[in-house]
Every structure is written in structure tokens, then in C-alpha cells.
Design an enzyme around this catalytic site. Sequence first.
Site, PDB file in Angstrom:
ATOM      1  N   CYS A 104     -18.756  39.711   1.831  1.00  0.00           N
ATOM      2  CA  CYS A 104     -19.062  40.041   0.430  1.00  0.00           C
ATOM      3  C   CYS A 104     -20.566  40.230   0.241  1.00  0.00           C
ATOM      4  O   CYS A 104     -21.005  41.174  -0.414  1.00  0.00           O
ATOM      5  CB  CYS A 104     -18.520  38.957  -0.499  1.00  0.00           C
ATOM      6  SG  CYS A 104     -16.713  39.001  -0.619  1.00  0.00           S
TER       7      CYS A 104
ATOM      8  N   GLN B 120     -18.431  31.639   0.325  1.00  0.00           N
ATOM      9  CA  GLN B 120     -19.616  31.932   1.153  1.00  0.00           C
ATOM     10  C   GLN B 120     -19.341  33.111   2.092  1.00  0.00           C
ATOM     11  O   GLN B 120     -19.818  33.137   3.235  1.00  0.00           O
ATOM     12  CB  GLN B 120     -20.013  30.705   1.967  1.00  0.00           C
ATOM     13  CG  GLN B 120     -20.818  29.684   1.173  1.00  0.00           C
ATOM     14  CD  GLN B 120     -22.181  30.217   0.719  1.00  0.00           C
ATOM     15  OE1 GLN B 120     -22.775  31.078   1.350  1.00  0.00           O
ATOM     16  NE2 GLN B 120     -22.673  29.700  -0.390  1.00  0.00           N
ATOM     17  N   SER B 121     -18.584  34.092   1.633  1.00  0.00           N
ATOM     18  CA  SER B 121     -18.236  35.236   2.484  1.00  0.00           C
ATOM     19  C   SER B 121     -19.477  36.053   2.883  1.00  0.00           C
ATOM     20  O   SER B 121     -20.221  36.526   2.015  1.00  0.00           O
ATOM     21  CB  SER B 121     -17.258  36.136   1.723  1.00  0.00           C
ATOM     22  OG  SER B 121     -17.184  37.409   2.320  1.00  0.00           O
ATOM     23  N   ASN B 122     -19.662  36.208   4.182  1.00  0.00           N
ATOM     24  CA  ASN B 122     -20.740  37.077   4.671  1.00  0.00           C
ATOM     25  C   ASN B 122     -20.410  38.537   4.388  1.00  0.00           C
ATOM     26  O   ASN B 122     -21.277  39.356   4.137  1.00  0.00           O
ATOM     27  CB  ASN B 122     -20.924  36.893   6.175  1.00  0.00           C
ATOM     28  CG  ASN B 122     -21.293  35.474   6.525  1.00  0.00           C
ATOM     29  OD1 ASN B 122     -22.316  34.982   6.070  1.00  0.00           O
ATOM     30  ND2 ASN B 122     -20.452  34.801   7.303  1.00  0.00           N
TER      31      ASN B 122
END
Length: 328
Positions: A79, A75-77
Site C-alpha cells: 500500500c 503496515q502494508s508495504n
Amino acid sequence: MHIEKLPRFLLAQLPTPIEKLARLSRELDGPELLIKRDDQTGLALGGNKTRKLEFLVGDALAQGADTLVTAGAAQSNHCRQTAAAAAKAGLQCELILNGTKPDLPNGNLLLNHLFGATEHWIDRPQRAAKLRELPEQLRAHSHKPYVIGVGGSNGVGATGYVVAMIELMEQLHVSGQRVDHILFGTSSGGTQAGIELGARITGFNGKLHGLSIDKNEPEHLEYENEVAQIANECAAYIGSALRLTEAEINVVYGYMGEGYAVVGALEREAIRLMARSEGIVLDPVYAGRAFGALLDLIRKGVFKRSETVLFWHTGGTPALFAHARELL
Ligand SMILES: Cc1ncc(COP(=O)(O)O)c(C=O)c1O
């Protein structure tokens, strides 16, 4: 300093607003609370990475790159925002994500998909090797990859937060407001590095507090050292003679709970309180945890009632939807 001469690809809606959290300040019977809305930076539902990406994508384009490569948590912001920035800049985007692809991608993952990024799912221990191999493979296919390290936290990315600190100081100058403390979530260090350097460049004389969302206190200031190194790399990049040491970096520990992205009582209370008192959304992984830490520090009496405390909302909103079950 020559920030204005550095390559920059405009992505953000700036300046982001500063709001008073009047109801919350009253409810807590604490210091005056302000919030700097970097969840409103504009690109792809906002967040701190937009500011870093303006300089990272600027550099990529200046180097003639055609593909952005980066890595992060599922859930990387970072990325998600890189995928959006790549779309806007007409670049290809390759994301290396930890773990296995879920059956129904939601939150940031849904957005990566909409922005047309290619995902590579990998076990966390293999991530560093994949970050080396994938650019080689792309080059072998005549692409020009530009690799952005995890979180966009290097000297180029941190420039976005030097600019942010200059922006904040201008806003405070115009409004005549004094700020005694600035608090924000810190993880890969680029945001804090830029804020720390920007604070020294602008002569901010309050106190900075990086709230660690994913680390226990290290024995030898290792994380503080990383932040200082990014800040110094940034100082060299922007042409500032300032240099920082780890002893000057203030990181607050003790709020990691059960681990990275594990939602606990601290985050739940912070998210509800902010939502019900101010109508502002926090995510559980970064801003919610950081704000939970701030609430705890207020209750412990760390700030005087006469002081003004600014919470820097660094975004992360889409991850909220991946944690619906834990927040109901
Ligand atoms: C929403 C949000 N806030 C704060 C941070 C921490 O910023 P940094 O990694 O620059 O320390 C991140 C990093 O991923 C983030 O996504």
C-alpha cells in the site's frame, strides 16, 4: 516474448546491487552468502512492490485510469509503495486497510499520509466486499479506478519479477558468479511467480526456495497452485509459451511463529545479526522472518559449504519502526 512492448511506468532504480555477506558467511561457517538489494529499488524507501508497480501502473495508465485502489494490512508495504507510485504518476490513491486507524500512524502509515493517499479502515472479513464496492462508488463519481489486488500479485505485477530474474542472471553472467540457491520471502505469491517463471525463461539451474512468512503447510499444495496460476497468467501476459504446475513450485513452511507480523526470537536474531555483521536493515514481518528461516536452514545443514546462496532482500524497511518496542 514481448515484455519490452508492455505498458510500463518507470519507478525503480535498476539494477539493484548484489553484495557479498562476507562477515556473515564467516561467522556462520556456512555457504557463501550473497544478497540482492531489492530494499534499494528506490521508490519510497524501496522494496519488491516497486518492480510489480512499474507494470501495474503502466497498465493503469494505458487503460486511462485516474485512481489506484488497493488493499492490505495496516503496515502494508504494498500500500505504501502504491501510494508513492500514484503520487509520481499523478493518480489518486485509495487504500483499504485492515483494522482501525492507530492514534499515531508511523512506519508505512506515516508514509501513506505523506503521499496523500485516502485510507479506508475495515475489518479483515469485510475487505473483499469493500474492494468491490469502492470502485463502484468511484465510478459513480465519474472516476476511472484501477484495482490492484492484495500485494499486486497477478500476471501483470509478476512481470516485474520476471524482469528482475533476467536482471539477476545478467549480473551473474557479468561477474562470473555461480548461484546454487535463491531464497526469498513469499506471501501473496507474485514475487515468487515472477522469479519462478523468470528462472525458467533464463535457464537458471539452481534451486529456488520461497520462504512462507504467513502460512502453515497446506494439505494440497493450495499456495503452490496459486503461485503457479499467477506465473501462468504472467506467461500469457508476456507472450511466453511456458506453463508451470504446482508440483514445480518450492515453498518452505515452518517459520510462521506466532502469526503474521508477530515478532519472535527468530526475527529478532536475524535482524540483529544482519545489522551487526553487515550494516543492513531487515524488517520483522518479511525480510527478517525470511532471513531467520535461511539462518535455520544453514544451521540444519541444508546447504553445502561449497555452495553459494543468494538471499533476495524484498524490502519492508519502514515497518521496522512500527515494531520498535519488540526489537529493543
Ligand atoms: C517486504 C516484502 N517482502 C516480501 C513480500 C512477499 O511478496 P509477495 O506478496 O509477492 O509474495 C512482501 C509482500 O507484501 C513484502 O512487503
